[in-house]
Design a protein around this motif. Sequence first.
Motif, PDB file in Angstrom:
ATOM      1  N   GLY A 232       0.791  -1.229   0.000  1.00  0.00           N
ATOM      2  CA  GLY A 232       0.000   0.000   0.000  1.00  0.00           C
ATOM      3  C   GLY A 232       0.816   1.268   0.000  1.00  0.00           C
ATOM      4  O   GLY A 232       0.303   2.346   0.319  1.00  0.00           O
ATOM      5  N   ASN A 233       2.082   1.176  -0.377  1.00  0.00           N
ATOM      6  CA  ASN A 233       2.926   2.369  -0.409  1.00  0.00           C
ATOM      7  C   ASN A 233       3.049   2.873  -1.834  1.00  0.00           C
ATOM      8  O   ASN A 233       3.533   2.160  -2.704  1.00  0.00           O
ATOM      9  N   ASP A 234       2.625   4.104  -2.067  1.00  0.00           N
ATOM     10  CA  ASP A 234       2.744   4.677  -3.402  1.00  0.00           C
ATOM     11  C   ASP A 234       3.842   5.733  -3.468  1.00  0.00           C
ATOM     12  O   ASP A 234       3.991   6.432  -4.450  1.00  0.00           O
ATOM     13  N   GLN A 235       4.638   5.831  -2.403  1.00  0.00           N
ATOM     14  CA  GLN A 235       5.757   6.774  -2.378  1.00  0.00           C
ATOM     15  C   GLN A 235       6.969   6.135  -3.071  1.00  0.00           C
ATOM     16  O   GLN A 235       7.043   4.923  -3.191  1.00  0.00           O
ATOM     17  N   PRO A 236       7.928   6.964  -3.485  1.00  0.00           N
ATOM     18  CA  PRO A 236       9.153   6.390  -4.040  1.00  0.00           C
ATOM     19  C   PRO A 236       9.828   5.487  -3.013  1.00  0.00           C
ATOM     20  O   PRO A 236       9.806   5.761  -1.807  1.00  0.00           O
TER      21      PRO A 236
ATOM     22  N   HIS B 238       6.941   7.335  11.669  1.00  0.00           N
ATOM     23  CA  HIS B 238       6.541   6.135  12.394  1.00  0.00           C
ATOM     24  C   HIS B 238       5.015   5.991  12.456  1.00  0.00           C
ATOM     25  O   HIS B 238       4.502   4.922  12.763  1.00  0.00           O
ATOM     26  N   THR B 239       4.308   7.042  12.108  1.00  0.00           N
ATOM     27  CA  THR B 239       2.845   7.005  12.110  1.00  0.00           C
ATOM     28  C   THR B 239       2.258   6.586  10.758  1.00  0.00           C
ATOM     29  O   THR B 239       1.038   6.468  10.630  1.00  0.00           O
ATOM     30  N   SER B 240       3.115   6.343   9.777  1.00  0.00           N
ATOM     31  CA  SER B 240       2.646   5.958   8.447  1.00  0.00           C
ATOM     32  C   SER B 240       1.870   4.642   8.509  1.00  0.00           C
ATOM     33  O   SER B 240       2.283   3.701   9.195  1.00  0.00           O
ATOM     34  N   PRO B 241       0.761   4.559   7.782  1.00  0.00           N
ATOM     35  CA  PRO B 241       0.011   3.297   7.731  1.00  0.00           C
ATOM     36  C   PRO B 241       0.846   2.133   7.200  1.00  0.00           C
ATOM     37  O   PRO B 241       0.554   0.977   7.479  1.00  0.00           O
ATOM     38  N   LEU B 242       1.902   2.444   6.440  1.00  0.00           N
ATOM     39  CA  LEU B 242       2.765   1.390   5.915  1.00  0.00           C
ATOM     40  C   LEU B 242       3.446   0.613   7.042  1.00  0.00           C
ATOM     41  O   LEU B 242       3.717  -0.576   6.903  1.00  0.00           O
ATOM     42  N   MET B 243       3.699   1.261   8.173  1.00  0.00           N
ATOM     43  CA  MET B 243       4.306   0.557   9.318  1.00  0.00           C
ATOM     44  C   MET B 243       3.417  -0.612   9.750  1.00  0.00           C
ATOM     45  O   MET B 243       3.906  -1.699  10.017  1.00  0.00           O
ATOM     46  N   ASP B 244       2.105  -0.362   9.800  1.00  0.00           N
ATOM     47  CA  ASP B 244       1.150  -1.418  10.156  1.00  0.00           C
ATOM     48  C   ASP B 244       1.129  -2.520   9.097  1.00  0.00           C
ATOM     49  O   ASP B 244       1.093  -3.703   9.430  1.00  0.00           O
TER      50      ASP B 244
END
Length: 90
Positions: A40-44, A53-59
């Motif tokens: 679910g990461n659309d960032q480079p 650390h609050t990014s949903p990607l961490m989960d």
Amino acid sequence: MSNLLPWHPRRLNDEILSSWILRIAAGNNVSVRSLCEWLGNDQPVAALDRMAHTSPLMDSIAYAIGVEKEQVIECLPSSLHGLSRTPVCL
């Protein structure tokens, strides 16, 4: 049905997120970009180590490799301050 990746190695002692993700992707025979998109990461991809650390990607990462979110957060470079070793010049 589980979303646990088939190959999910433990993080090495002072490994940063991008290195860990690279090993996870390689072990699952996918590119880092494909793995990040699946998570679910659309960032480079280069932005992994600068992620909040609050990014949903961490989960998503934690869930996909079967670890607690705190273990993923610990591999962000900002969490590793003080662990670097001072090189010894001979």
